[in-house]
Design an enzyme around this catalytic site. Structure first.
Site, PDB file in Angstrom:
ATOM      1  N   ARG A  80       0.808  -1.217   0.000  1.00 12.75           N
ATOM      2  CA  ARG A  80       0.000   0.000   0.000  1.00 12.75           C
ATOM      3  C   ARG A  80       0.843   1.271   0.000  1.00 12.75           C
ATOM      4  O   ARG A  80       1.902   1.325   0.608  1.00 12.75           O
ATOM      5  CB  ARG A  80      -0.928   0.002   1.223  1.00 12.75           C
ATOM      6  CG  ARG A  80      -1.950  -1.125   1.184  1.00 12.75           C
ATOM      7  CD  ARG A  80      -2.660  -1.308   2.517  1.00 12.75           C
ATOM      8  NE  ARG A  80      -3.704  -2.321   2.404  1.00 12.75           N
ATOM      9  CZ  ARG A  80      -3.498  -3.637   2.547  1.00 12.75           C
ATOM     10  NH1 ARG A  80      -2.288  -4.083   2.819  1.00 12.75           N
ATOM     11  NH2 ARG A  80      -4.497  -4.478   2.416  1.00 12.75           N
ATOM     12  N   HIS A 105      -0.928  -2.594  -4.509  1.00  9.79           N
ATOM     13  CA  HIS A 105      -0.332  -3.494  -5.503  1.00  9.79           C
ATOM     14  C   HIS A 105      -0.289  -2.885  -6.899  1.00  9.79           C
ATOM     15  O   HIS A 105      -0.551  -3.558  -7.899  1.00  9.79           O
ATOM     16  CB  HIS A 105      -1.083  -4.821  -5.530  1.00  9.79           C
ATOM     17  CG  HIS A 105      -0.905  -5.643  -4.285  1.00  9.79           C
ATOM     18  ND1 HIS A 105       0.205  -5.559  -3.486  1.00  9.79           N
ATOM     19  CD2 HIS A 105      -1.721  -6.580  -3.700  1.00  9.79           C
ATOM     20  CE1 HIS A 105       0.086  -6.403  -2.465  1.00  9.79           C
ATOM     21  NE2 HIS A 105      -1.064  -7.024  -2.572  1.00  9.79           N
ATOM     22  N   HIS A 176       2.724 -13.102  -5.406  1.00  5.15           N
ATOM     23  CA  HIS A 176       1.596 -13.230  -4.494  1.00  5.15           C
ATOM     24  C   HIS A 176       1.023 -14.645  -4.465  1.00  5.15           C
ATOM     25  O   HIS A 176      -0.198 -14.837  -4.489  1.00  5.15           O
ATOM     26  CB  HIS A 176       0.492 -12.236  -4.887  1.00  5.15           C
ATOM     27  CG  HIS A 176      -0.275 -11.682  -3.732  1.00  5.15           C
ATOM     28  ND1 HIS A 176      -1.158 -12.440  -2.997  1.00  5.15           N
ATOM     29  CD2 HIS A 176      -0.306 -10.453  -3.181  1.00  5.15           C
ATOM     30  CE1 HIS A 176      -1.714 -11.689  -2.063  1.00  5.15           C
ATOM     31  NE2 HIS A 176      -1.193 -10.471  -2.146  1.00  5.15           N
ATOM     32  N   ASP A 245      -1.621  -9.600   8.569  1.00  4.61           N
ATOM     33  CA  ASP A 245      -1.406  -8.918   7.299  1.00  4.61           C
ATOM     34  C   ASP A 245      -0.407  -7.804   7.573  1.00  4.61           C
ATOM     35  O   ASP A 245      -0.718  -6.618   7.490  1.00  4.61           O
ATOM     36  CB  ASP A 245      -2.712  -8.363   6.721  1.00  4.61           C
ATOM     37  CG  ASP A 245      -2.576  -7.941   5.260  1.00  4.61           C
ATOM     38  OD1 ASP A 245      -1.464  -8.071   4.712  1.00  4.61           O
ATOM     39  OD2 ASP A 245      -3.575  -7.486   4.670  1.00  4.61           O
ATOM     40  N   GLU A 311       5.178 -12.599   1.124  1.00  4.66           N
ATOM     41  CA  GLU A 311       5.526 -11.711   0.027  1.00  4.66           C
ATOM     42  C   GLU A 311       6.805 -10.943   0.379  1.00  4.66           C
ATOM     43  O   GLU A 311       6.767  -9.973   1.134  1.00  4.66           O
ATOM     44  CB  GLU A 311       4.388 -10.730  -0.245  1.00  4.66           C
ATOM     45  CG  GLU A 311       3.044 -11.388  -0.498  1.00  4.66           C
ATOM     46  CD  GLU A 311       1.892 -10.434  -0.228  1.00  4.66           C
ATOM     47  OE1 GLU A 311       1.888  -9.332  -0.828  1.00  4.66           O
ATOM     48  OE2 GLU A 311       1.022 -10.755   0.589  1.00  4.66           O
TER      49      GLU A 311
END
Length: 346
Positions: A80, A105, A176, A245, A311
């Site tokens: 982000r 992304h 991803h 996350d 990631e």
């Protein structure tokens, strides 16, 4: 090398699927659209193979997806950027916003939704390239990107990234894949180890707002921990993200040599994946927004925790944080990054 027609985009362009095989049971299938890896088959402790990533059954599913980014290459900027805004060399930029007010992304037409060019392919290697023109999703500069997928005799899947730009621009590339080393069911019973003593805390919109130490928190994965063991704790960070996350900072990072980053292990199958990277961080995402509305290649409904992402990348929102490692690529420089996924059984 095996190539077949995978499908056709709405504008009529054909998309092909390429199969790589290292001759030891490790196989990979990838398509030109989004550089998406559609399958990654890995042997278990008994030598039985299974697809260890989540994905869809058809090209139409990927094109029409509700942006889970299954198996895709992500850019121009992974993760982000707050409010889709940043300033570079005194010039303000407003990006395409696709995650509330934020850019996620690379925007709604990021690299995961582009048709990549196959430059070379053989039994164990696939080389892809993409040109992102100046102003693409409002990013500055023309960016030329090359990505290499390779399978090795040592049971490793390697991703090499390279990029050059004709004007200063932020860049943060990643992949991803959603991993489930059992091949089905939940990945929350997997054991995860992260070579990270710190992580980025987040505020509204999952934008980073600080750095915290992991000891004494549900974010301490310095030793093997079952992913689901603490995911339902009342920690404010877990509650805000509906699980994990978060960006974890590697204790030892080296931009020239892949360093240990993470180990993911499924006790049931014995499959273990070691991740090494030249990146300074890894975003651990526990598949929080898989809600059963998406069906996989085998017809199964994907639910929270059915796959987890690791990631490798730079920090999110780095263009707005001069204290973070820089993500700016300038003319004459070459962006290079490598991530290794090494499979073994235990």
């Amino acid at each position: 090398m095996n190539r077949r027609l995978y499908g056709t985009l709405p504008d009529g362009r054909p998309v092909h699927e390429y199969t790589l095989d290292n001759g030891r049971g490790l196989t990979l299938r990838a398509i030109e659209y989004g550089g998406i890896i559609t399958e990654l088959n890995v042997p278990d402790a008994k030598g039985q193979g299974a697809n260890v990533i989540l994905g869809f059954a058809t090209l139409d599913d990927y094109v029409a997806r509700n942006d889970p980014y299954f198996g895709a290459l992500v850019g121009r900027y992974a993760n982000r950027i707050a409010n889709g805004r940043f300033t570079l060399d005194g010039e303000p930029y407003l990006l395409a916003q696709n995650d509330g007010p934020n850019s996620l992304h690379g925007g709604p037409r990021g690299f995961s939704r582009r048709l990549w060019t196959v430059d070379a392919a053989n039994d164990t290697e696939l080389r892809l390239s993409l040109v992102s023109e100046d102003g693409d999703e409002h990013f500055p500069g023309r960016l030329e990107v090359k990505v290499r997928y390779a399978l090795t005799a040592e049971q490793a899947f390697v991703i090499d990234y390279e990029a050059r730009a004709d004007a200063p621009t932020p860049i943060n590339l990643t992949h991803h894949n959603y991993f489930n080393l059992r091949g089905s069911g939940s990945a929350l019973d997997h054991e995860l180890t992260l070579a990270c003593s710190r992580f980025l805390t987040t505020g509204p919109g999952l934008i980073p707002n600080g750095i915290a130490a992991v000891p004494g928190t549900p974010f301490d994965f310095r030793g093997p921990q079952r992913i689901g063991a603490r995911i339902c704790e009342g920690d404010a960070q877990l509650l805000a993200a509906h699980g994990y996350d978060h960006c974890f900072i590697l204790d030892a990072a080296d931009a020239q040599r892949p360093m240990p980053c993470a180990t993911l292990r499924d006790p049931a199958s014995g499959r273990t994946m070691d991740v090494l990277t030249t990146e300074p961080a890894v975003q651990f995402y526990s598949g929080n927004f898989l809600d059963g509305s998406l069906r996989g290649s085998g017809g199964q409904a994907y639910r929270q925790g059915d796959g987890v992402c690791l990631e490798t990348q730079h920090y999110p929102d780095s263009p707005n944080h001069p204290e973070y490692p820089s993500t700016v690529l300038r003319p004459g420089e070459t962006y290079k990054s490598t991530t290794v996924h090494r499979f073994r059984t235990t």
